[in-house]
Design a protein around this motif. Structure first.
Motif, PDB file in Angstrom:
ATOM      1  N   ARG A   3      40.988  44.602  35.439  1.00 20.79           N
ATOM      2  CA  ARG A   3      41.684  43.615  36.254  1.00 20.79           C
ATOM      3  C   ARG A   3      40.706  42.661  36.924  1.00 20.79           C
ATOM      4  NH1 ARG A   3      45.545  46.983  40.116  1.00 20.79           N
ATOM      5  NH2 ARG A   3      43.635  48.232  40.267  1.00 20.79           N
ATOM      6  N   ARG A   4      41.169  41.451  37.141  1.00 18.25           N
ATOM      7  CA  ARG A   4      40.386  40.486  37.870  1.00 18.25           C
ATOM      8  C   ARG A   4      41.325  39.498  38.532  1.00 18.25           C
ATOM      9  NH1 ARG A   4      37.612  36.171  33.679  1.00 18.25           N
ATOM     10  NH2 ARG A   4      39.511  35.487  32.635  1.00 18.25           N
ATOM     11  N   ILE A   5      40.829  38.825  39.531  1.00 18.87           N
ATOM     12  CA  ILE A   5      41.560  37.752  40.205  1.00 18.87           C
ATOM     13  C   ILE A   5      40.961  36.432  39.761  1.00 18.87           C
ATOM     14  CG2 ILE A   5      41.977  36.648  42.429  1.00 18.87           C
ATOM     15  CD1 ILE A   5      42.077  39.444  43.656  1.00 18.87           C
ATOM     16  N   LEU A  68      27.873  29.781  41.070  1.00 19.69           N
ATOM     17  CA  LEU A  68      27.242  30.780  41.926  1.00 19.69           C
ATOM     18  C   LEU A  68      27.942  32.112  41.682  1.00 19.69           C
ATOM     19  CD1 LEU A  68      25.215  31.303  44.333  1.00 19.69           C
ATOM     20  CD2 LEU A  68      27.210  31.068  45.824  1.00 19.69           C
ATOM     21  N   VAL A  69      27.161  33.167  41.473  1.00 22.52           N
ATOM     22  CA  VAL A  69      27.701  34.500  41.237  1.00 22.52           C
ATOM     23  C   VAL A  69      26.996  35.473  42.172  1.00 22.52           C
ATOM     24  CG1 VAL A  69      28.159  36.327  39.546  1.00 22.52           C
ATOM     25  CG2 VAL A  69      28.025  33.931  38.798  1.00 22.52           C
ATOM     26  N   TYR A  70      27.782  36.258  42.901  1.00 22.57           N
ATOM     27  CA  TYR A  70      27.165  37.302  43.721  1.00 22.57           C
ATOM     28  C   TYR A  70      28.059  38.522  43.753  1.00 22.57           C
ATOM     29  CZ  TYR A  70      30.046  35.785  47.796  1.00 22.57           C
ATOM     30  OH  TYR A  70      31.061  35.443  48.647  1.00 22.57           O
ATOM     31  N   GLY A  71      27.480  39.664  44.120  1.00 19.16           N
ATOM     32  CA  GLY A  71      28.252  40.903  44.150  1.00 19.16           C
ATOM     33  C   GLY A  71      27.439  42.044  44.717  1.00 19.16           C
ATOM     34  N   GLY A  72      28.018  43.258  44.612  1.00 21.33           N
ATOM     35  CA  GLY A  72      27.327  44.447  45.069  1.00 21.33           C
ATOM     36  C   GLY A  72      27.684  44.882  46.461  1.00 21.33           C
ATOM     37  N   PRO A  79      34.661  49.974  45.125  1.00 20.21           N
ATOM     38  CA  PRO A  79      34.347  49.180  43.936  1.00 20.21           C
ATOM     39  C   PRO A  79      33.202  48.219  44.200  1.00 20.21           C
ATOM     40  CG  PRO A  79      36.365  48.406  44.972  1.00 20.21           C
ATOM     41  CD  PRO A  79      36.002  49.675  45.660  1.00 20.21           C
ATOM     42  N   VAL A  80      32.462  47.902  43.151  1.00 18.27           N
ATOM     43  CA  VAL A  80      31.384  46.916  43.262  1.00 18.27           C
ATOM     44  C   VAL A  80      31.970  45.585  42.802  1.00 18.27           C
ATOM     45  CG1 VAL A  80      29.089  46.246  42.502  1.00 18.27           C
ATOM     46  CG2 VAL A  80      29.630  48.662  42.852  1.00 18.27           C
ATOM     47  N   TYR A  81      32.359  44.787  43.755  1.00 16.82           N
ATOM     48  CA  TYR A  81      32.986  43.523  43.422  1.00 16.82           C
ATOM     49  C   TYR A  81      31.955  42.483  43.005  1.00 16.82           C
ATOM     50  CZ  TYR A  81      37.329  45.208  45.523  1.00 16.82           C
ATOM     51  OH  TYR A  81      38.470  45.917  45.812  1.00 16.82           O
ATOM     52  N   CYS A  82      32.384  41.598  42.124  1.00 17.97           N
ATOM     53  CA  CYS A  82      31.558  40.480  41.677  1.00 17.97           C
ATOM     54  C   CYS A  82      32.385  39.210  41.850  1.00 17.97           C
ATOM     55  CB  CYS A  82      31.159  40.656  40.217  1.00 17.97           C
ATOM     56  SG  CYS A  82      30.164  39.309  39.555  1.00 17.97           S
ATOM     57  N   TYR A  83      31.780  38.208  42.484  1.00 18.13           N
ATOM     58  CA  TYR A  83      32.460  36.948  42.763  1.00 18.13           C
ATOM     59  C   TYR A  83      31.750  35.826  42.010  1.00 18.13           C
ATOM     60  CZ  TYR A  83      33.956  39.773  46.767  1.00 18.13           C
ATOM     61  OH  TYR A  83      34.430  40.776  47.566  1.00 18.13           O
ATOM     62  N   GLY A 102      35.835  43.757  39.311  1.00 20.54           N
ATOM     63  CA  GLY A 102      35.340  45.015  39.846  1.00 20.54           C
ATOM     64  C   GLY A 102      36.390  45.931  40.418  1.00 20.54           C
ATOM     65  N   PHE A 103      37.657  45.694  40.154  1.00 18.92           N
ATOM     66  CA  PHE A 103      38.713  46.516  40.739  1.00 18.92           C
ATOM     67  C   PHE A 103      38.823  47.866  40.046  1.00 18.92           C
ATOM     68  CE2 PHE A 103      39.832  42.179  41.761  1.00 18.92           C
ATOM     69  CZ  PHE A 103      40.139  42.285  43.111  1.00 18.92           C
ATOM     70  N   LEU A 104      39.019  48.905  40.846  1.00 17.01           N
ATOM     71  CA  LEU A 104      39.236  50.252  40.326  1.00 17.01           C
ATOM     72  C   LEU A 104      40.717  50.485  40.074  1.00 17.01           C
ATOM     73  CD1 LEU A 104      36.828  52.248  42.692  1.00 17.01           C
ATOM     74  CD2 LEU A 104      36.335  51.267  40.443  1.00 17.01           C
ATOM     75  N   ASP A 105      41.024  51.589  39.362  1.00 20.83           N
ATOM     76  CA  ASP A 105      42.402  51.961  39.089  1.00 20.83           C
ATOM     77  C   ASP A 105      42.935  52.871  40.186  1.00 20.83           C
ATOM     78  OD1 ASP A 105      42.518  50.554  36.670  1.00 20.83           O
ATOM     79  OD2 ASP A 105      41.560  52.206  35.602  1.00 20.83           O
ATOM     80  N   GLY A 106      44.237  52.982  40.269  1.00 17.92           N
ATOM     81  CA  GLY A 106      44.856  53.867  41.247  1.00 17.92           C
ATOM     82  C   GLY A 106      45.682  53.093  42.254  1.00 17.92           C
ATOM     83  N   GLU A 107      46.646  53.799  42.877  1.00 16.74           N
ATOM     84  CA  GLU A 107      47.580  53.147  43.784  1.00 16.74           C
ATOM     85  C   GLU A 107      46.871  52.485  44.964  1.00 16.74           C
ATOM     86  OE1 GLU A 107      51.540  54.209  46.495  1.00 16.74           O
ATOM     87  OE2 GLU A 107      50.670  55.707  45.127  1.00 16.74           O
TER      88      GLU A 107
END
Length: 245
Positions: A3-5, A68-72, A79-83, A102-107
């Motif tokens: 998944r991603r936004i 520009l890309v950043y994350g961590g 989760p380790v998000y990346c923007y 960087g989204f994890l699974d689960g409710e």
């Protein structure tokens, strides 16, 4: 596929001006939250969410003034998000594309995904309005949030603000909270059940109700030009705690 936004907006400002809004601390503070950022690969990023804490990460890639890309960010169990921010000149305006991975699974992470997806709509609207109405002015920001103890946060929030439950974008509102300046403005953003935005002559007020599992009830006040009083965040925090904690 993970998944991603993905968000795409047009900003009424030239490319270099929008680049400053995503590659500098003062720029980020005009529409999102305070940052300390070194906008080169390997540069550190520090994101300050006020009562929600500070997140740190690193710039992964940069191609000024277009990418520009950043994350961590986050705790080890998060989760380790990346923007990724992508800009392109469109005449005198700028095409702005955001991708968050960087989204994890689960409710639990389903709720966070929905909250962040809605939150980016609000923050990107802030960016558009800043460039349209307040471009070039320095920003000060007060943030406050609390975990609600009673449920029904959205209805309680509107009632506490004395904003009609059936308010609409374009409505004029007056919000009187002890200890902070009177808020007289127009509803500029509305996501019923989550977010209310009010634009005044000198800034933006954002009121959110997202439930105890997320950010609870929160206030973001952006003022452009004259700085906010030093105790603005504390005043909003006392108000939230008295009504929702």
């Amino acid at each position: 596929m993970a998944r991603r936004i993905v968000k795409e907006v047009e900003v009424e400002a030239p490319l270099e001006q929008v680049w400053q809004a995503i590659s500098s601390g003062p720029g980020f503070a005009t529409w999102y939250v305070p940052h300390a950022i070194e906008p080169t690969p390997g540069g550190l990023v520090r994101t300050d969410f006020g009562p929600a804490g500070v997140r740190e990460g690193v710039v992964l890639d940069a191609a000024p003034p277009q990418r520009l890309v950043y994350g961590g960010f986050g705790e080890p169990e998060d989760p380790v998000y990346c923007y990724e921010f992508l800009l392109a000149a469109q005449g005198g305006h700028t095409s702005f594309r955001l991708v968050q991975n960087g989204f994890l699974d689960g409710e639990r992470w389903d709720q966070e995904y929905d909250a962040l997806d809605a939150g980016w709509d609000l923050f990107l609207h802030n960016l558009i309005l800043y460039q349209r109405h307040f471009a070039g002015l320095p920003a000060s920001l007060a943030m406050a949030m609390t975990r609600s103890a009673g449920g029904e946060e959205w209805g309680r929030l509107l009632a506490a603000l004395r904003v009609p439950a059936r308010c609409a974008v374009g409505d004029r509102v007056v919000i009187n909270v002890p200890g902070v300046d009177l808020v007289e403005g127009v509803v500029d953003f509305l996501n019923p059940g989550r977010h209310l935005g009010v634009r005044t002559a000198c800034g933006l007020h954002r009121f959110s109700a997202e439930g105890v599992e997320l950010c609870g009830v929160s206030v973001y006040q952006y003022r452009y030009g004259t700085p906010l009083p030093p105790d603005a965040a504390a005043c909003w925090q006392r108000w939230l705690d008295a009504r929702f904690a």
